[in-house]
Scaffold this active site. Sequence first.
Site, PDB file in Angstrom:
ATOM      1  N   THR A 177       0.839  -1.198   0.000  1.00 40.43           N
ATOM      2  CA  THR A 177       0.000   0.000   0.000  1.00 40.43           C
ATOM      3  C   THR A 177       0.871   1.243   0.000  1.00 40.43           C
ATOM      4  O   THR A 177       2.083   1.156   0.001  1.00 40.43           O
ATOM      5  CB  THR A 177      -0.928  -0.003   1.237  1.00 40.43           C
ATOM      6  OG1 THR A 177      -1.976   0.914   1.012  1.00 40.43           O
ATOM      7  CG2 THR A 177      -0.198   0.357   2.504  1.00 40.43           C
TER       8      THR A 177
ATOM      9  N   GLY B 208       0.052   5.824  -6.952  1.00 46.33           N
ATOM     10  CA  GLY B 208      -0.896   4.880  -7.542  1.00 46.33           C
ATOM     11  C   GLY B 208      -0.672   4.652  -9.027  1.00 46.33           C
ATOM     12  O   GLY B 208      -0.964   3.571  -9.550  1.00 46.33           O
TER      13      GLY B 208
ATOM     14  N   CYS C 196       3.082   2.448  -8.668  1.00 47.88           N
ATOM     15  CA  CYS C 196       3.178   1.228  -7.860  1.00 47.88           C
ATOM     16  C   CYS C 196       1.978   0.313  -8.117  1.00 47.88           C
ATOM     17  O   CYS C 196       0.834   0.725  -7.929  1.00 47.88           O
ATOM     18  CB  CYS C 196       3.246   1.600  -6.380  1.00 47.88           C
ATOM     19  SG  CYS C 196       3.289   0.160  -5.287  1.00 47.88           S
TER      20      CYS C 196
ATOM     21  N   THR D 153      -0.615  -0.200  -5.214  1.00 49.17           N
ATOM     22  CA  THR D 153      -1.301   1.001  -4.727  1.00 49.17           C
ATOM     23  C   THR D 153      -2.371   1.376  -5.744  1.00 49.17           C
ATOM     24  O   THR D 153      -2.091   1.423  -6.937  1.00 49.17           O
ATOM     25  CB  THR D 153      -0.289   2.164  -4.578  1.00 49.17           C
ATOM     26  OG1 THR D 153       0.716   1.785  -3.636  1.00 49.17           O
ATOM     27  CG2 THR D 153      -0.973   3.436  -4.108  1.00 49.17           C
TER      28      THR D 153
END
EC number: 3.4.25.2
Length: 175
Positions: A2, A158, A161, A164
């Site tokens: 995350t 986001g 990754c 994410t």
Amino acid sequence: MTTIVSVRRKGQVVVGGDGQVSLGNTVMKGNARKVRRLYNGKVLAGFAGGTADAFTLFELFERKLEMHQGHLLKSAVELAKDWRTDRALRKLEAMLIVADEKESLIITGIGDVVQPEEDQILAIGSGGNYALSAARALVENTELSAHEIVEKSLRIAGDICVFTNTNFTIEELPN
């Protein structure tokens, strides 16, 4: 994993995180709430790592906050001590960012308590380095609010990754 990021700017502290829960290379859930308010809404906390482990740590940290009348640093240090010495806790795989109106901290998976650099920006998780870099650039080069910086940093993480997503939970103090 995350991404969790925290920015402190102009009297505000903001903690935000994405909502993706992964099991290996599979997305299990896309709308998890990894950022929460603790201690009657006076403390923000976000986690990266194992979800069940993080909820255990949230509960333990909230107990420490109650025990120490909301003193963030003392509560974090006491949790870290327990984390290091308790066999069951040592197996937990998670990290926390915690913040109140005065200070922000990272509590690591090995029981360390880390204070931020002078810029008061923290980030953890698989996309943490991307979010940290973005937040530092935005703080240094824009007049955006802490909330806007957290949101833009999470969006950048986001986009880069794979662990994410762009379903964010963002909390701030003061309201």
